[in-house]
Design an enzyme around this catalytic site. Sequence first.
Site, PDB file in Angstrom:
ATOM      1  N   TYR A   1      16.880   5.290 -10.277  1.00  0.00           N
ATOM      2  CA  TYR A   1      15.921   6.399 -10.423  1.00  0.00           C
ATOM      3  C   TYR A   1      16.595   7.747 -10.185  1.00  0.00           C
ATOM      4  O   TYR A   1      16.233   8.753 -10.785  1.00  0.00           O
ATOM      5  CB  TYR A   1      14.712   6.208  -9.490  1.00  0.00           C
ATOM      6  CG  TYR A   1      13.675   5.297 -10.122  1.00  0.00           C
ATOM      7  CD1 TYR A   1      12.750   5.787 -11.029  1.00  0.00           C
ATOM      8  CD2 TYR A   1      13.665   3.941  -9.846  1.00  0.00           C
ATOM      9  CE1 TYR A   1      11.826   4.955 -11.641  1.00  0.00           C
ATOM     10  CE2 TYR A   1      12.740   3.091 -10.455  1.00  0.00           C
ATOM     11  CZ  TYR A   1      11.825   3.618 -11.352  1.00  0.00           C
ATOM     12  OH  TYR A   1      10.916   2.798 -11.968  1.00  0.00           O
TER      13      TYR A   1
ATOM     14  N   HIS B   1       1.399   7.855 -14.874  1.00  0.00           N
ATOM     15  CA  HIS B   1       2.400   6.953 -14.297  1.00  0.00           C
ATOM     16  C   HIS B   1       3.252   7.616 -13.225  1.00  0.00           C
ATOM     17  O   HIS B   1       4.304   7.091 -12.860  1.00  0.00           O
ATOM     18  CB  HIS B   1       3.272   6.359 -15.419  1.00  0.00           C
ATOM     19  CG  HIS B   1       2.508   5.415 -16.310  1.00  0.00           C
ATOM     20  ND1 HIS B   1       2.956   4.999 -17.543  1.00  0.00           N
ATOM     21  CD2 HIS B   1       1.307   4.795 -16.132  1.00  0.00           C
ATOM     22  CE1 HIS B   1       2.062   4.173 -18.095  1.00  0.00           C
ATOM     23  NE2 HIS B   1       1.051   4.050 -17.256  1.00  0.00           N
TER      24      HIS B   1
END
Length: 256
Positions: free
Chosen positions: A75, A127
Site C-alpha cells: 500500500y 472504498h
Amino acid sequence: MQRSAAIETESLQRARDQVAQARHLVCLTGAGLSAESGIPTFRDAQKGLWSRFDPAELASEPAFRKAPGRVWSWYRERYESVRAASPNPGHKALALIQSRARDCRIVSQNVDDLLERGGASNVYRLHGDITRCKCSECARPWAHPASPWKHEAPPTCDCGGLMRPDVVWFGEFLDPAIWNRCLEAAANCDVALVVGTSGMVAPASDLPELAASQGAAIIEVNPERTGLSQWADLWLQGSAARVLPALVPSARPAGD
Ligand code: OAD
C-alpha cells in the site's frame, strides 16, 4: 466510416444534452478514470493489479494480520504512486460537470484523491482513502502531522494496535453512512454517468441498476463493454480523459 462517426457524434451530443439538463446527476467512477494518470486498474488482463497480485494476500484483514509489513509495503508503494500522479482531463471534466450541474453527486470506488485534486468536492468515497490510515484495533484515525506513510513498517496507535490504510478490504463492510448516501443519490437521480468501472464489485455495481429502475438515463463511458452496459442507454466508447471533456456543459442551466 462516415456513418459510424456520425452515430458517435449523435450519441455524444445526446449525452451532453442529458448531462446539461439533468436535475439530479450521479457519477459513479472506477479505476478506469485514474488509468490515464498512470494508476493501474484492477482487472486489466495484462497491467491490472489483480493480474499480478492476489487480492486475498494483500487486500484483506487476514492478510494484514498474517503479514502486516508486506501489506503495508504494497500500500505504501501504491500511496507513493498516487502522490506522484496528477489529475487527468477526465477528473477535471467531472469537477467542471459538478460545478455546472444543478445537483451532482460523485460516487467513487477509487481510493486515490485525484478527483478532489482535480477540483471535485464532496466525493462519496465508497472504498476508502489511501491517503489516510486508521488503527487496525480501535479504528482511531492517524492523528500525527507527519504522514503515516513515511514509516517503512506500520506505525502503532496509542492503543498499541498497528496502523493500516483506511481502505475497504475484501470481506469488510462499507461505511453505512456513505453507502446510504449513495443509495439515496442513485434512487433519486435522473441521469447517471458510469465511468471506468467493470461493475464486478458489489454493492457499488448495484447502483446503475437501481438508478435505471427509477427511470434514470444511464450513460456509460468505457473503452469496453461491461456487465453494466445492459443498463446503459448510451455507451460512449472511449477513455475517460477523451470522452468526459466533451460532456462538460458550457454553463450552468439558465435560471438556476
Ligand atoms: P476494474 O479494474 O475492475 O475495471 C476498470 C474498468 O475501467 C474496466 O471496465 C476498463 O475497461 C475501464 N477502463 C480502462 N481504462 C480506461 C480509461 N482510460 N477510461 C475509462 N475506462 C477505462 O476497476 P473497478 O471497476 O474500479 O476495490 O474495480 C472495482 C473495485 O475492485 C475497486 O474499487 C477495488 C477492486 O478490488 C477495493 O479497493 C475495495
